[in-house]
Write a protein that holds these residues in place. Structure first.
Motif, PDB file in Angstrom:
ATOM      1  N   TRP A 178       0.834  -1.203   0.000  1.00  0.00           N
ATOM      2  CA  TRP A 178       0.000   0.000   0.000  1.00  0.00           C
ATOM      3  C   TRP A 178       0.872   1.258   0.000  1.00  0.00           C
ATOM      4  CZ3 TRP A 178      -3.884   2.499  -1.431  1.00  0.00           C
ATOM      5  CH2 TRP A 178      -4.244   3.705  -0.839  1.00  0.00           C
ATOM      6  N   ALA A 179       1.925   1.277   0.789  1.00  0.00           N
ATOM      7  CA  ALA A 179       2.808   2.441   0.840  1.00  0.00           C
ATOM      8  C   ALA A 179       3.440   2.703  -0.527  1.00  0.00           C
ATOM      9  CB  ALA A 179       3.882   2.231   1.901  1.00  0.00           C
ATOM     10  N   ALA A 180       3.810   1.625  -1.231  1.00  0.00           N
ATOM     11  CA  ALA A 180       4.467   1.779  -2.532  1.00  0.00           C
ATOM     12  C   ALA A 180       3.501   2.317  -3.587  1.00  0.00           C
ATOM     13  CB  ALA A 180       5.050   0.440  -2.978  1.00  0.00           C
ATOM     14  N   VAL A 181       2.290   1.752  -3.664  1.00  0.00           N
ATOM     15  CA  VAL A 181       1.340   2.219  -4.685  1.00  0.00           C
ATOM     16  C   VAL A 181       0.866   3.636  -4.371  1.00  0.00           C
ATOM     17  CG1 VAL A 181       0.577  -0.114  -5.246  1.00  0.00           C
ATOM     18  CG2 VAL A 181      -0.685   1.189  -3.543  1.00  0.00           C
ATOM     19  N   LYS A 182       0.795   3.970  -3.100  1.00  0.00           N
ATOM     20  CA  LYS A 182       0.393   5.328  -2.717  1.00  0.00           C
ATOM     21  C   LYS A 182       1.492   6.326  -3.079  1.00  0.00           C
ATOM     22  CE  LYS A 182       0.677   6.385   1.543  1.00  0.00           C
ATOM     23  NZ  LYS A 182       0.542   6.555   3.009  1.00  0.00           N
ATOM     24  N   LYS A 183       2.735   5.958  -2.810  1.00  0.00           N
ATOM     25  CA  LYS A 183       3.862   6.863  -3.066  1.00  0.00           C
ATOM     26  C   LYS A 183       4.021   7.155  -4.545  1.00  0.00           C
ATOM     27  CE  LYS A 183       8.854   7.284  -2.284  1.00  0.00           C
ATOM     28  NZ  LYS A 183      10.054   6.630  -1.690  1.00  0.00           N
ATOM     29  N   THR A 184       3.808   6.157  -5.382  1.00  0.00           N
ATOM     30  CA  THR A 184       3.984   6.319  -6.827  1.00  0.00           C
ATOM     31  C   THR A 184       2.685   6.643  -7.549  1.00  0.00           C
ATOM     32  OG1 THR A 184       3.713   3.932  -7.173  1.00  0.00           O
ATOM     33  CG2 THR A 184       5.957   4.757  -6.838  1.00  0.00           C
ATOM     34  N   ASN A 185       1.601   6.796  -6.767  1.00  0.00           N
ATOM     35  CA  ASN A 185       0.294   7.126  -7.352  1.00  0.00           C
ATOM     36  C   ASN A 185      -0.164   6.073  -8.360  1.00  0.00           C
ATOM     37  OD1 ASN A 185      -1.943   8.829  -7.402  1.00  0.00           O
ATOM     38  ND2 ASN A 185      -1.237   9.870  -9.243  1.00  0.00           N
ATOM     39  N   ARG A 186       0.125   4.787  -8.053  1.00  0.00           N
ATOM     40  CA  ARG A 186      -0.289   3.691  -8.938  1.00  0.00           C
ATOM     41  C   ARG A 186      -1.296   2.803  -8.211  1.00  0.00           C
ATOM     42  NH1 ARG A 186       4.967   0.772 -10.974  1.00  0.00           N
ATOM     43  NH2 ARG A 186       5.442   0.847  -8.743  1.00  0.00           N
ATOM     44  N   THR A 187      -2.329   3.417  -7.666  1.00  0.00           N
ATOM     45  CA  THR A 187      -3.300   2.674  -6.860  1.00  0.00           C
ATOM     46  C   THR A 187      -4.051   1.633  -7.672  1.00  0.00           C
ATOM     47  OG1 THR A 187      -4.889   4.478  -7.218  1.00  0.00           O
ATOM     48  CG2 THR A 187      -3.624   4.505  -5.173  1.00  0.00           C
ATOM     49  N   ARG A 188      -4.072   1.772  -8.988  1.00  0.00           N
ATOM     50  CA  ARG A 188      -4.771   0.773  -9.811  1.00  0.00           C
ATOM     51  C   ARG A 188      -4.068  -0.581  -9.750  1.00  0.00           C
ATOM     52  NH1 ARG A 188      -3.602   0.696 -16.080  1.00  0.00           N
ATOM     53  NH2 ARG A 188      -1.331   0.756 -16.082  1.00  0.00           N
ATOM     54  N   LEU A 189      -2.807  -0.596  -9.321  1.00  0.00           N
ATOM     55  CA  LEU A 189      -2.066  -1.848  -9.218  1.00  0.00           C
ATOM     56  C   LEU A 189      -2.354  -2.597  -7.925  1.00  0.00           C
ATOM     57  CD1 LEU A 189       1.487  -0.704 -10.421  1.00  0.00           C
ATOM     58  CD2 LEU A 189      -0.358  -1.673 -11.797  1.00  0.00           C
ATOM     59  N   LEU A 190      -3.029  -1.948  -6.975  1.00  0.00           N
ATOM     60  CA  LEU A 190      -3.145  -2.514  -5.628  1.00  0.00           C
ATOM     61  C   LEU A 190      -3.810  -3.882  -5.632  1.00  0.00           C
ATOM     62  CD1 LEU A 190      -2.743  -2.209  -2.605  1.00  0.00           C
ATOM     63  CD2 LEU A 190      -4.924  -0.979  -2.504  1.00  0.00           C
ATOM     64  N   SER A 191      -4.936  -4.019  -6.313  1.00  0.00           N
ATOM     65  CA  SER A 191      -5.672  -5.283  -6.279  1.00  0.00           C
ATOM     66  C   SER A 191      -4.830  -6.439  -6.809  1.00  0.00           C
ATOM     67  CB  SER A 191      -6.966  -5.160  -7.087  1.00  0.00           C
ATOM     68  OG  SER A 191      -7.689  -6.375  -7.055  1.00  0.00           O
ATOM     69  N   SER A 192      -4.195  -6.252  -7.970  1.00  0.00           N
ATOM     70  CA  SER A 192      -3.370  -7.307  -8.564  1.00  0.00           C
ATOM     71  C   SER A 192      -2.158  -7.615  -7.688  1.00  0.00           C
ATOM     72  CB  SER A 192      -2.904  -6.890  -9.958  1.00  0.00           C
ATOM     73  OG  SER A 192      -4.003  -6.702 -10.818  1.00  0.00           O
ATOM     74  N   ALA A 258       5.429  12.942  -9.166  1.00  0.00           N
ATOM     75  CA  ALA A 258       5.985  14.140  -8.531  1.00  0.00           C
ATOM     76  C   ALA A 258       4.880  14.993  -7.919  1.00  0.00           C
ATOM     77  CB  ALA A 258       6.781  14.956  -9.554  1.00  0.00           C
ATOM     78  N   LEU A 259       3.764  15.123  -8.624  1.00  0.00           N
ATOM     79  CA  LEU A 259       2.634  15.884  -8.089  1.00  0.00           C
ATOM     80  C   LEU A 259       2.055  15.207  -6.856  1.00  0.00           C
ATOM     81  CD1 LEU A 259       0.835  16.834 -11.436  1.00  0.00           C
ATOM     82  CD2 LEU A 259       2.154  18.344  -9.954  1.00  0.00           C
ATOM     83  N   ALA A 260       2.029  13.875  -6.872  1.00  0.00           N
ATOM     84  CA  ALA A 260       1.510  13.136  -5.717  1.00  0.00           C
ATOM     85  C   ALA A 260       2.382  13.337  -4.487  1.00  0.00           C
ATOM     86  CB  ALA A 260       1.401  11.650  -6.051  1.00  0.00           C
ATOM     87  N   ARG A 261       3.673  13.600  -4.714  1.00  0.00           N
ATOM     88  CA  ARG A 261       4.593  13.813  -3.584  1.00  0.00           C
ATOM     89  C   ARG A 261       4.560  15.247  -3.070  1.00  0.00           C
ATOM     90  NH1 ARG A 261       7.910  10.489  -6.882  1.00  0.00           N
ATOM     91  NH2 ARG A 261       9.021  12.327  -7.671  1.00  0.00           N
ATOM     92  N   GLY A 262       3.734  16.097  -3.687  1.00  0.00           N
ATOM     93  CA  GLY A 262       3.583  17.458  -3.191  1.00  0.00           C
ATOM     94  C   GLY A 262       4.170  18.534  -4.075  1.00  0.00           C
ATOM     95  N   ALA A 263       4.817  18.149  -5.170  1.00  0.00           N
ATOM     96  CA  ALA A 263       5.339  19.166  -6.089  1.00  0.00           C
ATOM     97  C   ALA A 263       4.176  19.852  -6.806  1.00  0.00           C
ATOM     98  CB  ALA A 263       6.286  18.517  -7.101  1.00  0.00           C
ATOM     99  N   ARG A 264       4.466  20.991  -7.428  1.00  0.00           N
ATOM    100  CA  ARG A 264       3.399  21.692  -8.139  1.00  0.00           C
ATOM    101  C   ARG A 264       3.905  22.235  -9.473  1.00  0.00           C
ATOM    102  NH1 ARG A 264       3.311  27.206  -7.941  1.00  0.00           N
ATOM    103  NH2 ARG A 264       4.897  28.240  -6.637  1.00  0.00           N
ATOM    104  N   LEU A 265       2.968  22.520 -10.352  1.00  0.00           N
ATOM    105  CA  LEU A 265       3.292  23.088 -11.660  1.00  0.00           C
ATOM    106  C   LEU A 265       3.108  24.602 -11.629  1.00  0.00           C
ATOM    107  CD1 LEU A 265       1.435  20.534 -13.943  1.00  0.00           C
ATOM    108  CD2 LEU A 265       3.900  20.845 -13.854  1.00  0.00           C
ATOM    109  N   SER A 266       3.869  25.291 -12.448  1.00  0.00           N
ATOM    110  CA  SER A 266       3.641  26.726 -12.592  1.00  0.00           C
ATOM    111  C   SER A 266       2.332  26.941 -13.334  1.00  0.00           C
ATOM    112  CB  SER A 266       4.790  27.374 -13.374  1.00  0.00           C
ATOM    113  OG  SER A 266       4.759  26.933 -14.729  1.00  0.00           O
ATOM    114  N   ALA A 267       1.771  28.127 -13.208  1.00  0.00           N
ATOM    115  CA  ALA A 267       0.495  28.431 -13.859  1.00  0.00           C
ATOM    116  C   ALA A 267       0.611  28.262 -15.376  1.00  0.00           C
ATOM    117  CB  ALA A 267       0.051  29.845 -13.499  1.00  0.00           C
ATOM    118  N   HIS A 268       1.757  28.663 -15.935  1.00  0.00           N
ATOM    119  CA  HIS A 268       1.948  28.552 -17.377  1.00  0.00           C
ATOM    120  C   HIS A 268       1.971  27.090 -17.815  1.00  0.00           C
ATOM    121  CE1 HIS A 268       4.377  28.251 -21.097  1.00  0.00           C
ATOM    122  NE2 HIS A 268       3.715  29.347 -21.437  1.00  0.00           N
TER     123      HIS A 268
END
Length: 284
Positions: A178-192, A258-268
């Motif tokens: 669970w920690a791994a799929v959450k960290k990489t934002n790959r929750t669709r892999l959890l069931s398998s 990267a976004l899942a870890r808290g990074a953000r994009l510039s408005a542009h």
């Protein structure tokens, strides 16, 4: 009687009975009559259930609401049959612990039982007793922090049950996955991954790798089927080079992580991404 929840509906019904007497919807107002007397704590329980029932609840929220209502049913029966319920019992914050404490007071007295069929009927939920038991089991056995995270990630009930089954025998493996799929934002892999990790010889890393492989195979098979089912025209449109697609998808996965870890994009950059996705939406 004392109104616990539904004041606005009661006012609307009274208004309709006066101003629209021919409308059958205002002739009576369906209500749940709680066996009393109810304490202030029990009235707050009903108000919580009422507020939650207005929305599409996530599994953890729905399970908590179900247990809270079952507590209310059980408390009413205990009081009606002369049992003394200490105030510190129904003031317990955790709904599972509260229900367990009340069940200890009930003992083997079947007259005071709170069956799921009655609880669901009172709430008016289109839910089977079996489904209710599964929801509550998933809620009761899963660490609260993980349950809340899975609610946020919209993890299905079936996947939660797989997590619980693995967690019983290999708690560390289940929580590592669970920690791994959450960290990489790959929750669709959890069931398998959870299914693969049921084999005790498989490490969490191997389970995730196998889940990724299975999903890639499934995605490829779906893409092949779509291409095969596409109508053949006299002037077929060429497909985008697969390497370009693969590289683009890989970059997007890195960006999403990267976004899942808290990074953000510039408005542009965010505006540019939206523009590109809008253009893609317009292509068949």
């Amino acid at each position: 009687m004392r109104l616990t929840a539904g004041e606005r509906r009661l006012r609307a019904c009274r208004w309709g009975a006066v101003h629209k007497p021919d409308n059958p919807h205002f002739t009576a107002l369906p209500a749940v009559i709680c066996p009393g007397p109810l304490s202030d704590e029990e009235r707050r329980i009903w108000q919580l259930v009422e507020n939650l029932a207005r929305e599409n609840l996530r599994p953890g929220e729905l399970a908590a609401a179900l247990v809270l209502d079952r507590c209310a049913v059980l408390l009413g029966k205990l009081i009606a049959h002369g049992y003394k319920v200490p105030a510190d019992v129904y003031a317990i914050d955790d709904p599972i612990a509260r229900f367990s404490a009340m069940e200890r007071i009930r003992g083997a007295d079947k007259k005071c039982a709170a069956p799921w069929s009655q609880v669901l009927s009172r709430l008016g939920l289109q839910l089977t007793p079996r489904k209710a038991r599964e929801l509550v089991r998933a809620f009761a056995e899963m660490p609260r922090e993980i349950a809340e995270e899975m609610d946020e990630a919209k993890i299905s009930l079936n996947t939660r049950i797989r997590f619980i089954e693995l967690n019983r025998g290999r708690a560390q493996a289940a929580q590592d996955i669970w920690a791994a799929v959450k960290k990489t934002n790959r929750t669709r892999l959890l069931s398998s991954a959870l299914t693969t990790a049921a084999d005790p010889t498989v490490t969490p890393e191997e389970a995730l790798a196998e889940a990724e492989h299975l999903h890639e195979q499934a995605d490829s098979a779906r893409a092949d089927k779509l291409r095969a089912d596409s109508p053949v025209t006299a002037d077929p449109v060429p497909l985008v080079e697969q390497r370009l697609v693969d590289n683009t998808l890989a970059s997007l996965r890195v960006l999403a992580a990267a976004l899942a870890r808290g990074a953000r994009l510039s408005a542009h950059d965010l505006a540019s991404l939206r523009l590109l996705t809008d253009q893609l939406d317009g292509k068949e």
